[in-house]
Design a protein around this motif. Structure first.
Motif, PDB file in Angstrom:
ATOM      1  N   ALA A   1       0.841  -1.196   0.000  1.00  0.00           N
ATOM      2  CA  ALA A   1       0.000   0.000   0.000  1.00  0.00           C
ATOM      3  C   ALA A   1       0.876   1.245   0.000  1.00  0.00           C
ATOM      4  CB  ALA A   1      -0.914   0.014   1.216  1.00  0.00           C
ATOM      5  N   LEU A   2       0.414   2.265  -0.682  1.00  0.00           N
ATOM      6  CA  LEU A   2       1.031   3.588  -0.615  1.00  0.00           C
ATOM      7  C   LEU A   2       0.188   4.406   0.349  1.00  0.00           C
ATOM      8  CD1 LEU A   2       3.180   5.586  -1.783  1.00  0.00           C
ATOM      9  CD2 LEU A   2       1.393   6.324  -3.386  1.00  0.00           C
ATOM     10  N   LEU A   3       0.737   4.677   1.523  1.00  0.00           N
ATOM     11  CA  LEU A   3       0.021   5.400   2.567  1.00  0.00           C
ATOM     12  C   LEU A   3       0.511   6.841   2.612  1.00  0.00           C
ATOM     13  CD1 LEU A   3      -2.000   5.040   4.982  1.00  0.00           C
ATOM     14  CD2 LEU A   3       0.014   4.672   6.418  1.00  0.00           C
ATOM     15  N   VAL A   4      -0.431   7.785   2.669  1.00  0.00           N
ATOM     16  CA  VAL A   4      -0.075   9.208   2.603  1.00  0.00           C
ATOM     17  C   VAL A   4      -0.922  10.013   3.581  1.00  0.00           C
ATOM     18  CG1 VAL A   4       0.541   9.002   0.163  1.00  0.00           C
ATOM     19  CG2 VAL A   4      -1.768   9.745   0.790  1.00  0.00           C
ATOM     20  N   ASP A   5      -0.437  11.207   3.879  1.00  0.00           N
ATOM     21  CA  ASP A   5      -1.249  12.190   4.593  1.00  0.00           C
ATOM     22  C   ASP A   5      -2.370  12.646   3.660  1.00  0.00           C
ATOM     23  OD1 ASP A   5      -2.071  15.000   5.417  1.00  0.00           O
ATOM     24  OD2 ASP A   5      -0.681  14.547   7.035  1.00  0.00           O
TER      25      ASP A   5
ATOM     26  N   GLN B   1      15.115  -3.877   4.202  1.00  0.00           N
ATOM     27  CA  GLN B   1      15.243  -5.320   3.949  1.00  0.00           C
ATOM     28  C   GLN B   1      13.910  -6.003   3.649  1.00  0.00           C
ATOM     29  OE1 GLN B   1      18.363  -6.756   3.869  1.00  0.00           O
ATOM     30  NE2 GLN B   1      19.198  -4.731   4.285  1.00  0.00           N
ATOM     31  N   THR B   2      12.904  -5.234   3.222  1.00  0.00           N
ATOM     32  CA  THR B   2      11.597  -5.816   2.941  1.00  0.00           C
ATOM     33  C   THR B   2      11.276  -5.742   1.448  1.00  0.00           C
ATOM     34  OG1 THR B   2      10.400  -3.729   3.230  1.00  0.00           O
ATOM     35  CG2 THR B   2      10.745  -5.097   5.204  1.00  0.00           C
ATOM     36  N   THR B   3      10.255  -6.503   1.052  1.00  0.00           N
ATOM     37  CA  THR B   3       9.830  -6.452  -0.338  1.00  0.00           C
ATOM     38  C   THR B   3       9.189  -5.105  -0.670  1.00  0.00           C
ATOM     39  OG1 THR B   3       7.772  -7.543   0.334  1.00  0.00           O
ATOM     40  CG2 THR B   3       9.513  -8.936  -0.587  1.00  0.00           C
ATOM     41  N   GLY B   4       8.654  -4.412   0.343  1.00  0.00           N
ATOM     42  CA  GLY B   4       8.128  -3.066   0.110  1.00  0.00           C
ATOM     43  C   GLY B   4       9.235  -2.125  -0.327  1.00  0.00           C
ATOM     44  N   GLU B   5      10.373  -2.203   0.350  1.00  0.00           N
ATOM     45  CA  GLU B   5      11.522  -1.384  -0.035  1.00  0.00           C
ATOM     46  C   GLU B   5      12.007  -1.781  -1.424  1.00  0.00           C
ATOM     47  OE1 GLU B   5      15.399   0.090   2.331  1.00  0.00           O
ATOM     48  OE2 GLU B   5      15.429  -2.057   1.857  1.00  0.00           O
TER      49      GLU B   5
ATOM     50  N   ALA C   1       9.607  -0.374  -4.045  1.00  0.00           N
ATOM     51  CA  ALA C   1       9.775   1.073  -4.224  1.00  0.00           C
ATOM     52  C   ALA C   1      10.998   1.374  -5.091  1.00  0.00           C
ATOM     53  CB  ALA C   1       9.898   1.750  -2.865  1.00  0.00           C
ATOM     54  N   LYS C   2      12.087   0.657  -4.838  1.00  0.00           N
ATOM     55  CA  LYS C   2      13.304   0.860  -5.626  1.00  0.00           C
ATOM     56  C   LYS C   2      13.089   0.457  -7.083  1.00  0.00           C
ATOM     57  CE  LYS C   2      16.615   0.356  -1.816  1.00  0.00           C
ATOM     58  NZ  LYS C   2      17.679  -0.504  -1.227  1.00  0.00           N
ATOM     59  N   SER C   3      12.318  -0.624  -7.290  1.00  0.00           N
ATOM     60  CA  SER C   3      12.077  -1.099  -8.655  1.00  0.00           C
ATOM     61  C   SER C   3      11.243  -0.111  -9.462  1.00  0.00           C
ATOM     62  CB  SER C   3      11.363  -2.457  -8.620  1.00  0.00           C
ATOM     63  OG  SER C   3       9.989  -2.323  -8.283  1.00  0.00           O
ATOM     64  N   GLN C   4      10.527   0.774  -8.758  1.00  0.00           N
ATOM     65  CA  GLN C   4       9.704   1.784  -9.427  1.00  0.00           C
ATOM     66  C   GLN C   4      10.428   3.124  -9.578  1.00  0.00           C
ATOM     67  OE1 GLN C   4       6.587   0.815 -10.722  1.00  0.00           O
ATOM     68  NE2 GLN C   4       7.597  -1.108 -10.129  1.00  0.00           N
ATOM     69  N   GLY C   5      11.729   3.117  -9.340  1.00  0.00           N
ATOM     70  CA  GLY C   5      12.527   4.320  -9.530  1.00  0.00           C
ATOM     71  C   GLY C   5      12.577   5.251  -8.343  1.00  0.00           C
TER      72      GLY C   5
ATOM     73  N   THR D   1       1.214  -6.926  -5.753  1.00  0.00           N
ATOM     74  CA  THR D   1       2.525  -7.394  -6.194  1.00  0.00           C
ATOM     75  C   THR D   1       2.609  -8.917  -6.253  1.00  0.00           C
ATOM     76  OG1 THR D   1       3.287  -7.217  -3.898  1.00  0.00           O
ATOM     77  CG2 THR D   1       3.737  -5.347  -5.346  1.00  0.00           C
ATOM     78  N   GLY D   2       1.479  -9.592  -5.992  1.00  0.00           N
ATOM     79  CA  GLY D   2       1.455 -11.048  -6.059  1.00  0.00           C
ATOM     80  C   GLY D   2       2.204 -11.732  -4.928  1.00  0.00           C
ATOM     81  N   GLU D   3       2.365 -11.051  -3.799  1.00  0.00           N
ATOM     82  CA  GLU D   3       3.144 -11.602  -2.690  1.00  0.00           C
ATOM     83  C   GLU D   3       2.329 -12.571  -1.839  1.00  0.00           C
ATOM     84  OE1 GLU D   3       5.488  -8.770  -0.422  1.00  0.00           O
ATOM     85  OE2 GLU D   3       5.256  -7.310  -2.042  1.00  0.00           O
ATOM     86  N   GLN D   4       3.010 -13.594  -1.329  1.00  0.00           N
ATOM     87  CA  GLN D   4       2.425 -14.543  -0.397  1.00  0.00           C
ATOM     88  C   GLN D   4       3.373 -14.706   0.781  1.00  0.00           C
ATOM     89  OE1 GLN D   4       2.121 -17.870  -3.189  1.00  0.00           O
ATOM     90  NE2 GLN D   4      -0.099 -17.734  -3.060  1.00  0.00           N
ATOM     91  N   TYR D   5       2.806 -14.785   1.983  1.00  0.00           N
ATOM     92  CA  TYR D   5       3.611 -14.999   3.178  1.00  0.00           C
ATOM     93  C   TYR D   5       3.815 -16.499   3.411  1.00  0.00           C
ATOM     94  CZ  TYR D   5       2.809 -10.147   4.719  1.00  0.00           C
ATOM     95  OH  TYR D   5       2.773  -8.784   4.834  1.00  0.00           O
ATOM     96  N   GLY D   6       4.985 -16.834   3.951  1.00  0.00           N
ATOM     97  CA  GLY D   6       5.272 -18.204   4.332  1.00  0.00           C
ATOM     98  C   GLY D   6       6.078 -18.241   5.613  1.00  0.00           C
TER      99      GLY D   6
END
Length: 281
Positions: A140-144, A165-169, A172-176, A228-233
């Motif tokens: 999610a993109l969370l904003v004020d 160290q997360t997939t969120g980070e 974000a990097k993959s989107q520039g 993003t098609g993520e699944q937790y394990g």
């Protein structure tokens, strides 16, 4: 509907802090757990007899966090089901998140498994074995609400935060974007609250829990939900097939008998069948 949450869930209380690790347990235990054997039901070998030792990283609500002096959450309740099936109690070690990528604490024999709202990735599979998926996750993109940011594209000219160290980070990097890294999810959200960043990219279930607080919901909103098609394990040391089978069975049983739904609604919110991934084939 058969439900087992009241019978099977153990509330855990923090008891020890040492060497940067917080040991969380239902009660104190010596190394042999009073049983003299490290083999639990089903022939599962444990690092300490009489207990299932879980590595996690605090805080990460609603999956695991300290509430009123007790570590609680979705993952805690789920792993309690595994411990119950094995006839032992769960104890938790709070460890650095980066160790989950390498499996360091599993390989060193400090933990039996790791549960930390962790996305299954091919890179992580090189170092650890994953259970069947137990949760479908999105970012999610969370904003004020006054930020003027309506999408990830709008955020590219702003200061964006993410948990290190997360997939969120990674996303974000993959989107520039060049995200500001924070050590925990609480730190990320506090960074947004205090104006250190203009937006954050973080797992949507975390945002759901955070926005349950009216003050947060009045001031912040999800500008974009990103699938993003993520699944937790849940992870174990490579080759630990018996424990992996016990975890997969507990997950499957919980989905079949209604316990999973009850845990989900307690910690996250209204249950959506898409949130519970079918067992991997």
């Amino acid at each position: 509907m058969k439900t087992n949450l009241g019978r099977r869930t153990r509330i855990l209380a923090a008891t020890t802090a040492t060497a940067g690790l917080v040991l969380v347990a239902g009660c104190s235990s010596d190394d042999d757990g009073g049983s003299g054997s490290k083999t639990a039901a089903g022939g599962v070998e444990l690092v300490k007899a009489g207990q299932l030792t879980t590595c996690t990283h605090l805080p990460y609500p609603p999956f695991q966090s300290e509430i009123d002096g007790k570590v609680q959450g979705f993952d805690v309740s789920l792993i309690d089901l595994v411990a119950d099936d094995l006839g032992v109690k769960q104890e938790i070690l709070d460890t650095p998140f980066e160790n989950f990528k390498t499996g360091a604490f599993l390989n060193s024999g400090e933990c039996d498994l790791a549960a930390a709202g962790m996305t299954i990735t091919e890179e992580r599979k090189k170092n650890v074995d994953f259970s069947d998926p137990y949760f479908e996750a999105t970012q999610a993109l969370l904003v004020d609400k006054d930020s003027g940011i309506a999408s990830l594209a709008d955020a590219k000219s702003k200061k964006v935060g993410a948990q290190a160290q997360t997939t969120g980070e990674d996303y974000a990097k993959s989107q520039g974007l060049d995200p500001v890294s924070f050590e925990s999810s609480d730190a990320v959200l506090n960074g947004l609250r205090t104006g250190q960043v203009d937006a954050v990219v973080i797992d949507y279930p975390v945002v759901q829990g955070w926005l349950k607080d009216k003050a947060n919901a009045d001031a912040f909103e999800v500008a974009e939900q990103i699938n993003t098609g993520e699944q937790y394990g849940i992870t174990v040391k490579k080759g630990n097939t018996k424990l992996l089978a016990a975890i997969d069975k507990a997950i499957a049983d919980a989905k079949a008998d209604g316990t999973y739904k009850e845990i989900y609604e307690k910690w996250i919110g209204p249950y959506d069948e898409s949130a519970a991934s079918p067992a991997a084939s």
